[in-house]
Design a protein around this motif. Structure first.
Motif, PDB file in Angstrom:
ATOM      1  N   UNK A   5      26.484 -17.992  34.199  1.00 15.74           N
ATOM      2  CA  UNK A   5      25.322 -17.410  34.855  1.00 15.74           C
ATOM      3  C   UNK A   5      24.878 -18.377  35.943  1.00 15.74           C
ATOM      4  N   UNK A   6      24.288 -17.812  36.982  1.00 18.53           N
ATOM      5  CA  UNK A   6      23.714 -18.612  38.058  1.00 18.53           C
ATOM      6  C   UNK A   6      22.209 -18.426  38.036  1.00 18.53           C
ATOM      7  N   UNK A   7      21.496 -19.524  38.074  1.00 17.20           N
ATOM      8  CA  UNK A   7      20.046 -19.484  38.165  1.00 17.20           C
ATOM      9  C   UNK A   7      19.715 -19.865  39.602  1.00 17.20           C
ATOM     10  N   UNK A   8      19.090 -18.930  40.316  1.00 13.56           N
ATOM     11  CA  UNK A   8      18.883 -19.079  41.756  1.00 13.56           C
ATOM     12  C   UNK A   8      17.411 -19.349  42.052  1.00 13.56           C
ATOM     13  N   UNK A   9      17.190 -20.331  42.930  1.00 15.24           N
ATOM     14  CA  UNK A   9      15.847 -20.714  43.373  1.00 15.24           C
ATOM     15  C   UNK A   9      15.795 -20.693  44.896  1.00 15.24           C
ATOM     16  N   UNK A  10      14.582 -20.675  45.443  1.00  9.81           N
ATOM     17  CA  UNK A  10      14.399 -20.781  46.892  1.00  9.81           C
ATOM     18  C   UNK A  10      14.196 -22.236  47.318  1.00  9.81           C
ATOM     19  N   UNK A  11      14.236 -23.151  46.370  1.00  8.54           N
ATOM     20  CA  UNK A  11      13.976 -24.560  46.639  1.00  8.54           C
ATOM     21  C   UNK A  11      15.057 -25.430  46.009  1.00  8.54           C
ATOM     22  N   UNK A  12      15.631 -26.318  46.810  1.00  6.98           N
ATOM     23  CA  UNK A  12      16.630 -27.250  46.283  1.00  6.98           C
ATOM     24  C   UNK A  12      15.991 -28.214  45.281  1.00  6.98           C
ATOM     25  N   UNK A  13      14.764 -28.620  45.538  1.00  6.10           N
ATOM     26  CA  UNK A  13      14.075 -29.542  44.628  1.00  6.10           C
ATOM     27  C   UNK A  13      13.908 -28.889  43.253  1.00  6.10           C
ATOM     28  N   UNK A  14      13.486 -27.633  43.220  1.00  6.23           N
ATOM     29  CA  UNK A  14      13.320 -26.953  41.937  1.00  6.23           C
ATOM     30  C   UNK A  14      14.665 -26.680  41.271  1.00  6.23           C
ATOM     31  N   UNK A  15      15.698 -26.420  42.050  1.00  3.54           N
ATOM     32  CA  UNK A  15      17.034 -26.243  41.481  1.00  3.54           C
ATOM     33  C   UNK A  15      17.473 -27.513  40.769  1.00  3.54           C
ATOM     34  N   UNK A  16      17.330 -28.655  41.436  1.00  2.00           N
ATOM     35  CA  UNK A  16      17.754 -29.921  40.847  1.00  2.00           C
ATOM     36  C   UNK A  16      16.874 -30.303  39.659  1.00  2.00           C
ATOM     37  N   UNK A  17      15.585 -29.996  39.716  1.00  2.00           N
ATOM     38  CA  UNK A  17      14.698 -30.254  38.581  1.00  2.00           C
ATOM     39  C   UNK A  17      15.123 -29.419  37.376  1.00  2.00           C
ATOM     40  N   UNK A  18      15.444 -28.156  37.618  1.00  2.00           N
ATOM     41  CA  UNK A  18      15.876 -27.266  36.541  1.00  2.00           C
ATOM     42  C   UNK A  18      17.172 -27.778  35.907  1.00  2.00           C
ATOM     43  N   UNK A  19      18.122 -28.209  36.721  1.00  2.00           N
ATOM     44  CA  UNK A  19      19.386 -28.742  36.204  1.00  2.00           C
ATOM     45  C   UNK A  19      19.122 -29.976  35.349  1.00  2.00           C
ATOM     46  N   UNK A  20      18.261 -30.855  35.829  1.00  2.00           N
ATOM     47  CA  UNK A  20      17.912 -32.063  35.069  1.00  2.00           C
ATOM     48  C   UNK A  20      17.304 -31.695  33.715  1.00  2.00           C
ATOM     49  N   UNK A  21      16.370 -30.743  33.706  1.00  2.00           N
ATOM     50  CA  UNK A  21      15.727 -30.331  32.452  1.00  2.00           C
ATOM     51  C   UNK A  21      16.737 -29.698  31.492  1.00  2.00           C
ATOM     52  N   UNK A  22      17.657 -28.915  32.023  1.00  7.25           N
ATOM     53  CA  UNK A  22      18.713 -28.331  31.185  1.00  7.25           C
ATOM     54  C   UNK A  22      19.529 -29.441  30.533  1.00  7.25           C
TER      55      UNK A  22
END
Length: 83
Positions: A5-22
């Motif tokens: 699955x791909x989790x898509x965001x409009x912000x690179x910062x939030x994408x990287x934060x989400x990956x870190x939290x995962x």
């Protein structure tokens, strides 16, 4: 059939934060370019095995990311929105 699955965001910062939290929760997550077919977002998505779908949804609901766009299932490299 296993897929991602791909989790898509409009912000690179939030994408990287989400990956870190995962990753801190033991969910294997990587960054990848958002497929052109999705045509939304910052160009960077989180790629996760679909077996973590329930945990991913809970994490998204808990953190309330303002730039979250959606979750897409990758089947034969074609994205289909599922959340």
């Amino acid at each position: 059939m296993d897929s991602d699955i791909l989790v898509v965001f409009r912000s690179r910062v939030q994408t990287m934060d989400f990956i870190y939290r995962c990753q801190t929760l033991g969910i294997s997550a990587t960054s990848m370019s958002t497929p052109r077919q999705i045509n939304i977002g910052c160009g960077l998505s989180a790629r996760i095995h679909e077996g973590y779908y329930t945990k991913v949804k809970m994490l998204l609901q808990y953190n309330r990311y303002s730039a979250f766009v959606g979750i897409y299932k990758m089947t034969y490299n074609i994205p289909k929105r599922i959340y």
